[in-house]
Motif scaffolding. Structure first.
Motif, PDB file in Angstrom:
ATOM      1  N   TYR A   1       0.792  -1.224   0.000  1.00 44.43           N
ATOM      2  CA  TYR A   1       0.000   0.000   0.000  1.00 44.43           C
ATOM      3  C   TYR A   1       0.827   1.279   0.000  1.00 44.43           C
ATOM      4  CZ  TYR A   1      -4.047  -2.938   0.998  1.00 44.43           C
ATOM      5  OH  TYR A   1      -5.036  -3.879   0.923  1.00 44.43           O
ATOM      6  N   GLY A   2       2.139   1.169   0.152  1.00 40.51           N
ATOM      7  CA  GLY A   2       2.998   2.340   0.210  1.00 40.51           C
ATOM      8  C   GLY A   2       2.860   3.232  -1.015  1.00 40.51           C
ATOM      9  N   GLY A   3       2.812   4.522  -0.782  1.00 40.87           N
ATOM     10  CA  GLY A   3       2.654   5.480  -1.867  1.00 40.87           C
ATOM     11  C   GLY A   3       1.213   5.814  -2.173  1.00 40.87           C
ATOM     12  N   GLY A   4       0.270   5.041  -1.609  1.00 42.75           N
ATOM     13  CA  GLY A   4      -1.144   5.296  -1.845  1.00 42.75           C
ATOM     14  C   GLY A   4      -1.737   6.236  -0.811  1.00 42.75           C
ATOM     15  N   ARG A   5      -3.029   6.461  -0.936  1.00 39.91           N
ATOM     16  CA  ARG A   5      -3.744   7.342  -0.015  1.00 39.91           C
ATOM     17  C   ARG A   5      -4.564   6.507   0.960  1.00 39.91           C
ATOM     18  NH1 ARG A   5      -7.591  10.165  -3.398  1.00 39.91           N
ATOM     19  NH2 ARG A   5      -8.094  11.407  -1.551  1.00 39.91           N
ATOM     20  N   ALA A   6      -4.620   6.985   2.208  1.00 34.31           N
ATOM     21  CA  ALA A   6      -5.396   6.313   3.246  1.00 34.31           C
ATOM     22  C   ALA A   6      -6.301   7.321   3.931  1.00 34.31           C
ATOM     23  CB  ALA A   6      -4.477   5.654   4.273  1.00 34.31           C
TER      24      ALA A   6
ATOM     25  N   ARG B   1      -0.462   7.255  12.694  1.00 36.18           N
ATOM     26  CA  ARG B   1       0.988   7.445  12.876  1.00 36.18           C
ATOM     27  C   ARG B   1       1.780   6.333  12.185  1.00 36.18           C
ATOM     28  NH1 ARG B   1      -0.791   8.969  18.134  1.00 36.18           N
ATOM     29  NH2 ARG B   1      -0.402   6.867  18.915  1.00 36.18           N
ATOM     30  N   ARG B   2       1.270   5.121  12.254  1.00 37.76           N
ATOM     31  CA  ARG B   2       1.968   3.993  11.613  1.00 37.76           C
ATOM     32  C   ARG B   2       2.030   4.152  10.098  1.00 37.76           C
ATOM     33  NH1 ARG B   2       3.630   1.120   8.443  1.00 37.76           N
ATOM     34  NH2 ARG B   2       3.951  -1.142   8.441  1.00 37.76           N
ATOM     35  N   LEU B   3       0.975   4.695   9.510  1.00 38.91           N
ATOM     36  CA  LEU B   3       0.894   4.765   8.048  1.00 38.91           C
ATOM     37  C   LEU B   3       1.550   6.007   7.457  1.00 38.91           C
ATOM     38  CD1 LEU B   3      -2.788   3.591   7.418  1.00 38.91           C
ATOM     39  CD2 LEU B   3      -0.720   2.211   7.650  1.00 38.91           C
ATOM     40  N   GLN B   4       1.679   7.061   8.239  1.00 38.44           N
ATOM     41  CA  GLN B   4       2.147   8.338   7.692  1.00 38.44           C
ATOM     42  C   GLN B   4       3.504   8.276   6.984  1.00 38.44           C
ATOM     43  OE1 GLN B   4       1.577  10.776  11.146  1.00 38.44           O
ATOM     44  NE2 GLN B   4      -0.437  11.504  10.470  1.00 38.44           N
ATOM     45  N   PRO B   5       4.449   7.445   7.416  1.00 45.21           N
ATOM     46  CA  PRO B   5       5.725   7.407   6.684  1.00 45.21           C
ATOM     47  C   PRO B   5       5.623   6.806   5.278  1.00 45.21           C
ATOM     48  CG  PRO B   5       6.008   6.615   8.932  1.00 45.21           C
ATOM     49  CD  PRO B   5       4.540   6.696   8.688  1.00 45.21           C
ATOM     50  N   VAL B   6       4.551   6.034   5.026  1.00 40.89           N
ATOM     51  CA  VAL B   6       4.494   5.310   3.744  1.00 40.89           C
ATOM     52  C   VAL B   6       3.271   5.643   2.901  1.00 40.89           C
ATOM     53  CG1 VAL B   6       5.874   3.379   4.587  1.00 40.89           C
ATOM     54  CG2 VAL B   6       3.382   3.306   4.834  1.00 40.89           C
ATOM     55  N   MET B   7       2.288   6.347   3.476  1.00 43.12           N
ATOM     56  CA  MET B   7       1.077   6.679   2.735  1.00 43.12           C
ATOM     57  C   MET B   7       0.717   8.146   2.942  1.00 43.12           C
ATOM     58  SD  MET B   7      -1.442   3.378   3.359  1.00 43.12           S
ATOM     59  CE  MET B   7      -2.379   3.688   1.837  1.00 43.12           C
ATOM     60  N   GLN B   8      -0.094   8.656   2.037  1.00 42.24           N
ATOM     61  CA  GLN B   8      -0.681   9.983   2.225  1.00 42.24           C
ATOM     62  C   GLN B   8      -1.936   9.789   3.071  1.00 42.24           C
ATOM     63  OE1 GLN B   8      -1.552  12.169  -1.386  1.00 42.24           O
ATOM     64  NE2 GLN B   8      -3.168  13.333  -0.342  1.00 42.24           N
ATOM     65  N   VAL B   9      -1.857  10.167   4.337  1.00 42.01           N
ATOM     66  CA  VAL B   9      -2.915   9.858   5.297  1.00 42.01           C
ATOM     67  C   VAL B   9      -3.811  11.070   5.526  1.00 42.01           C
ATOM     68  CG1 VAL B   9      -3.423   9.124   7.649  1.00 42.01           C
ATOM     69  CG2 VAL B   9      -1.455   8.152   6.435  1.00 42.01           C
TER      70      VAL B   9
ATOM     71  N   ARG C   1      -6.542   3.885  -1.358  1.00 41.76           N
ATOM     72  CA  ARG C   1      -6.152   2.474  -1.298  1.00 41.76           C
ATOM     73  C   ARG C   1      -6.658   1.827  -0.013  1.00 41.76           C
ATOM     74  NH1 ARG C   1      -5.353   0.668  -6.193  1.00 41.76           N
ATOM     75  NH2 ARG C   1      -3.970   2.037  -7.368  1.00 41.76           N
ATOM     76  N   LEU C   2      -6.778   2.636   1.035  1.00 49.07           N
ATOM     77  CA  LEU C   2      -7.247   2.126   2.316  1.00 49.07           C
ATOM     78  C   LEU C   2      -8.201   3.123   2.946  1.00 49.07           C
ATOM     79  CD1 LEU C   2      -7.150   0.247   4.822  1.00 49.07           C
ATOM     80  CD2 LEU C   2      -5.169   1.579   5.595  1.00 49.07           C
ATOM     81  N   ILE C   3      -9.363   2.623   3.350  1.00 52.65           N
ATOM     82  CA  ILE C   3     -10.283   3.374   4.190  1.00 52.65           C
ATOM     83  C   ILE C   3     -10.483   2.531   5.443  1.00 52.65           C
ATOM     84  CG2 ILE C   3     -12.585   4.356   4.458  1.00 52.65           C
ATOM     85  CD1 ILE C   3     -12.675   4.747   1.430  1.00 52.65           C
ATOM     86  N   PHE C   4     -10.105   3.102   6.578  1.00 48.04           N
ATOM     87  CA  PHE C   4     -10.137   2.342   7.831  1.00 48.04           C
ATOM     88  C   PHE C   4     -11.061   3.023   8.826  1.00 48.04           C
ATOM     89  CE2 PHE C   4      -8.921   0.558  11.824  1.00 48.04           C
ATOM     90  CZ  PHE C   4      -8.433  -0.709  11.542  1.00 48.04           C
ATOM     91  N   ASP C   5     -12.076   2.289   9.275  1.00 45.55           N
ATOM     92  CA  ASP C   5     -13.037   2.806  10.242  1.00 45.55           C
ATOM     93  C   ASP C   5     -12.649   2.342  11.645  1.00 45.55           C
ATOM     94  OD1 ASP C   5     -15.264   3.594  11.713  1.00 45.55           O
ATOM     95  OD2 ASP C   5     -16.412   1.806  11.121  1.00 45.55           O
ATOM     96  N   ALA C   6     -12.136   3.272  12.442  1.00 48.83           N
ATOM     97  CA  ALA C   6     -11.737   2.964  13.819  1.00 48.83           C
ATOM     98  C   ALA C   6     -12.708   3.577  14.822  1.00 48.83           C
ATOM     99  CB  ALA C   6     -10.323   3.466  14.084  1.00 48.83           C
ATOM    100  N   THR C   7     -13.940   3.822  14.401  1.00 50.82           N
ATOM    101  CA  THR C   7     -14.938   4.404  15.292  1.00 50.82           C
ATOM    102  C   THR C   7     -15.564   3.318  16.166  1.00 50.82           C
ATOM    103  OG1 THR C   7     -16.749   4.141  13.705  1.00 50.82           O
ATOM    104  CG2 THR C   7     -15.457   6.178  13.579  1.00 50.82           C
TER     105      THR C   7
END
Length: 228
Positions: free
Chosen positions: A7-12, A27-35, A65-71
């Motif tokens: 998923y690196g380089g994609g948007r989350a 925080r985990r994704l920010q180094p590798v994705m546009q969050v 590339r990723l939509i994550f629901d943490a609600t």
């Protein structure tokens, strides 16, 4: 293939990014994705109000590339999990369904069209092992269990529809394990728990292993199937 390679380089897009797991995953994704993030405290995202969801997602552009629901919430308006059927409160049960089942369903409604066309695309929502009917051996927690079981059915059904237009997309429910957060602090007891940062890494590893063959499933932080 690990998560960063896949998923690196994609948007989350992270929903519920002000909570323990949501913030840790961002925080985990920010180094590798546009969050990008949305939360109730920062953006007014209220899963019990569809107009609020529509307003919060207005202006977002497709291609995630990723939509994550943490609600989600275990305790709502002071109502904690019931220990017995005698404690069932209809208003409290309705509130559980509104936030933990109907809310994610509305996120699917408004956000699935924003998933990337072609290539890996994942919509994941946090469920809970206590929502498993087959794994329920302790009883109690009726409203929360039932709302999460409903969420699992929503995910299963939505995944079938999504796969018809986006065959490479994956829609899943994930159990993060017992995570040290404001949501769980009062209920940890003797249950083993992990910090939010570790949970985020575990979830990233589990998501990396998901393929279209897994869509509609319910998996834990190790990537193992959780029974319905």
């Amino acid at each position: 293939m690990n998560f960063d390679e896949k998923y690196g380089g994609g948007r989350a897009l992270i929903l519920g990014a002000s909570g323990g797991i949501g913030a840790a995953l961002a925080r985990r994704l920010q180094p590798v994705m546009q969050v990008e993030t949305l939360s109730r405290s920062t953006d007014g995202l209220d899963l019990t109000d569809e107009a609020s969801i529509a307003a919060a997602v207005q202006g977002l552009t497709p291609g995630y590339r990723l939509i994550f629901d943490a609600t989600g919430a275990l305790e709502i308006d002071g109502h904690g999990p019931e220990k017995t059927i005698a404690a069932i409160d209809p208003a409290a049960m309705a509130a559980q369904f509104a936030l933990n089942a109907t809310g994610p369903a509305l996120l699917l409604k408004h956000l699935v069209p924003l998933l990337a066309d072609g290539g890996p695309a994942l919509f994941a929502t946090l469920s809970a092992r206590v929502g498993s009917i087959g794994d329920n051996r302790a009883g109690g927690w009726i409203a929360y269990r039932a709302a999460k079981a409903a969420l699992n059915q929503i995910v299963r059904t939505a995944a079938i529809e999504v796969s018809r237009k986006r065959p490479e997309a994956v829609v899943v429910a994930l159990h993060p394990g017992t995570v040290e957060s404001d949501l769980t602090r009062k209920y940890l007891g003797r249950h083993p728990s992990v910090p939010a940062a570790e949970a985020a890494e575990n979830l990233a590893n589990a998501m990396a292993r998901l393929t279209p063959a897994h869509t509609g499933g319910f998996f834990d932080w190790r990537g193992d199937v959780v029974p319905w």
